[in-house]
Design a protein around this motif. Structure first.
Motif, short mmCIF file in Angstrom:
data_model
loop_
_atom_site.label_atom_id
_atom_site.label_comp_id
_atom_site.label_asym_id
_atom_site.label_seq_id
_atom_site.Cartn_x
_atom_site.Cartn_y
_atom_site.Cartn_z
N LEU A 205 0.83 -1.20 0.00
CA LEU A 205 0.00 0.00 0.00
C LEU A 205 0.87 1.25 0.00
O LEU A 205 0.67 2.16 -0.83
CB LEU A 205 -0.92 -0.01 1.21
N VAL A 206 1.82 1.32 0.93
CA VAL A 206 2.69 2.50 1.00
C VAL A 206 3.49 2.65 -0.29
O VAL A 206 3.67 3.76 -0.80
CB VAL A 206 3.62 2.41 2.23
N GLY A 207 3.95 1.53 -0.85
CA GLY A 207 4.69 1.59 -2.11
C GLY A 207 3.84 2.12 -3.24
O GLY A 207 4.29 2.96 -4.04
N ASP A 208 2.59 1.63 -3.33
CA ASP A 208 1.68 2.10 -4.39
C ASP A 208 1.43 3.60 -4.27
O ASP A 208 1.45 4.34 -5.27
CB ASP A 208 0.36 1.35 -4.32
N LEU A 209 1.15 4.05 -3.04
CA LEU A 209 0.82 5.46 -2.84
C LEU A 209 2.03 6.35 -3.05
O LEU A 209 1.92 7.46 -3.59
CB LEU A 209 0.24 5.67 -1.44
N THR A 210 3.21 5.89 -2.62
CA THR A 210 4.42 6.68 -2.81
C THR A 210 4.75 6.84 -4.28
O THR A 210 5.13 7.93 -4.74
CB THR A 210 5.60 6.03 -2.07
N PHE A 216 1.09 12.17 -1.42
CA PHE A 216 1.43 11.19 -0.39
C PHE A 216 2.94 11.06 -0.24
O PHE A 216 3.46 11.04 0.88
CB PHE A 216 0.83 9.83 -0.74
N ALA A 217 3.65 11.00 -1.36
CA ALA A 217 5.10 10.85 -1.31
C ALA A 217 5.74 12.03 -0.57
O ALA A 217 6.68 11.84 0.22
CB ALA A 217 5.67 10.76 -2.73
N GLU A 218 5.20 13.22 -0.78
CA GLU A 218 5.72 14.41 -0.11
C GLU A 218 5.52 14.32 1.40
O GLU A 218 6.45 14.55 2.19
CB GLU A 218 5.03 15.66 -0.65
N LEU A 219 4.29 13.98 1.83
CA LEU A 219 4.00 13.90 3.25
C LEU A 219 4.74 12.75 3.92
O LEU A 219 5.22 12.87 5.05
CB LEU A 219 2.49 13.75 3.47
N TRP A 220 4.84 11.62 3.22
CA TRP A 220 5.53 10.47 3.78
C TRP A 220 7.01 10.78 3.99
O TRP A 220 7.60 10.40 5.01
CB TRP A 220 5.35 9.27 2.86
N ALA A 221 7.61 11.49 3.04
CA ALA A 221 9.04 11.80 3.13
C ALA A 221 9.35 12.75 4.27
O ALA A 221 10.46 12.73 4.82
CB ALA A 221 9.52 12.40 1.81
N THR A 222 8.38 13.60 4.65
CA THR A 222 8.62 14.57 5.72
C THR A 222 8.18 14.04 7.08
O THR A 222 8.25 14.77 8.07
CB THR A 222 7.86 15.87 5.43
#
Length: 281
Positions: A205-210, A216-222
């Protein structure tokens, strides 16, 4: 020093006191003032120092390693549930939490099953996968069973990766800032990775969204953090018309399952429309 009786130290003292030397395989010929294990006994059985046991029990050490917690659990002869509780008190992920738990505990089943006929309720797993819903949810938002299982996911709905439209039928747009919801969902998934670090489903799931959603990738990275505030949504029901509902999100236990309940103010026009939509009046 006063220690909260639910703390790691107090819990260790309580469990140490219930294990007899004979049960632990220790000789019982030495003079004892209590029937349970002494600190020296627990240290010997766990292969740690007596001083470290003292510091743990007095609350001066609160974050033992996973190896130490495992040794303590074995020495104290804990059940699986007690062992997992000890791990969490020590802020360590319990062993065996490899995949996200989709099972509803019996108590939660009773709770959601007894909700009245003027609410729409659903339960989501730690990764926001929809795992249970009541008839009110179907009547208000459509039947999730009509969707492919992997599309019954609020995280995917919040951060779409294609143009196939909403994953959850008629899921209303939040009336709060979209960023608030985005931050909360990302935070939920980050906590889930701590609770289920080996979950293949969560990694996918996280891989798909990233890969598929830049926001999502921006928020996950921060490492963004947010919470679920109280919210109100407007549901455009095909027969009852627009219905303003309160949306409450409640965490259920240590599995990070989330109970979502949609209801309307008692005695209001919205409640009357909600009852019509749910077939309750």
């Amino acid at each position: 020093m006063d220690i909260d009786d639910t703390s790691l130290g107090a819990t260790l003292r309580t469990w140490r006191g219930r294990v007899t030397p004979a049960a632990a395989g220790l000789p019982d010929g030495r003079a004892r003032r209590a029937t349970g294990l002494r600190r020296e006994d627990l240290a010997e059985l766990s292969d740690i120092s007596v001083d470290y046991v003292v510091r743990l029990e007095q609350g001066r050490a609160t974050t033992p390693s996973a190896q130490v917690v495992a040794a303590l659990a074995r020495a104290l002869q804990l059940s699986d549930a007690e062992r997992d509780h000890l791990y969490r008190l020590a802020h360590v992920v319990p062993p065996g939490d490899t995949e996200i738990d989709d099972r509803l505990p019996v108590g939660l089943q009773r709770l959601v099953g007894r909700m009245g006929d003027t609410t729409a309720a659903a339960v989501f797993a730690a990764d926001w996968q929809l795992i249970w819903w009541n008839r009110g949810w179907v009547a208000l938002l459509g039947d999730p069973a009509d969707r492919e299982p992997h599309r019954r996911n609020f995280a995917r709905d919040t951060f779409p990766v294609d143009d196939t439209g909403p994953y959850l039928s008629h899921w209303p747009v939040t009336s709060l800032a979209q960023q608030t919801v985005e931050l909360a969902v990302v935070s939920d998934l980050r906590r889930a990775t701590g609770l289920y670090p080996a979950s293949a489903r969560l990694r996918r799931l996280v891989g798909d969204l990233t890969a598929g959603n830049a926001r999502f990738a921006e928020l996950w990275a921060t490492a963004a953090i947010g919470t679920h505030p109280e919210d109100r949504k407007v549901v455009e029901h095909p027969s009852a018309g627009p219905i303003t509902v309160d949306c409450d999100v409640m965490l259920a236990g240590q599995t990070e399952q989330k109970v979502v309940v949609l209801s309307a103010d008692e005695g209001s026009d919205d409640e009357a429309r909600l009852r019509r939509a749910l077939g309750a009046g």
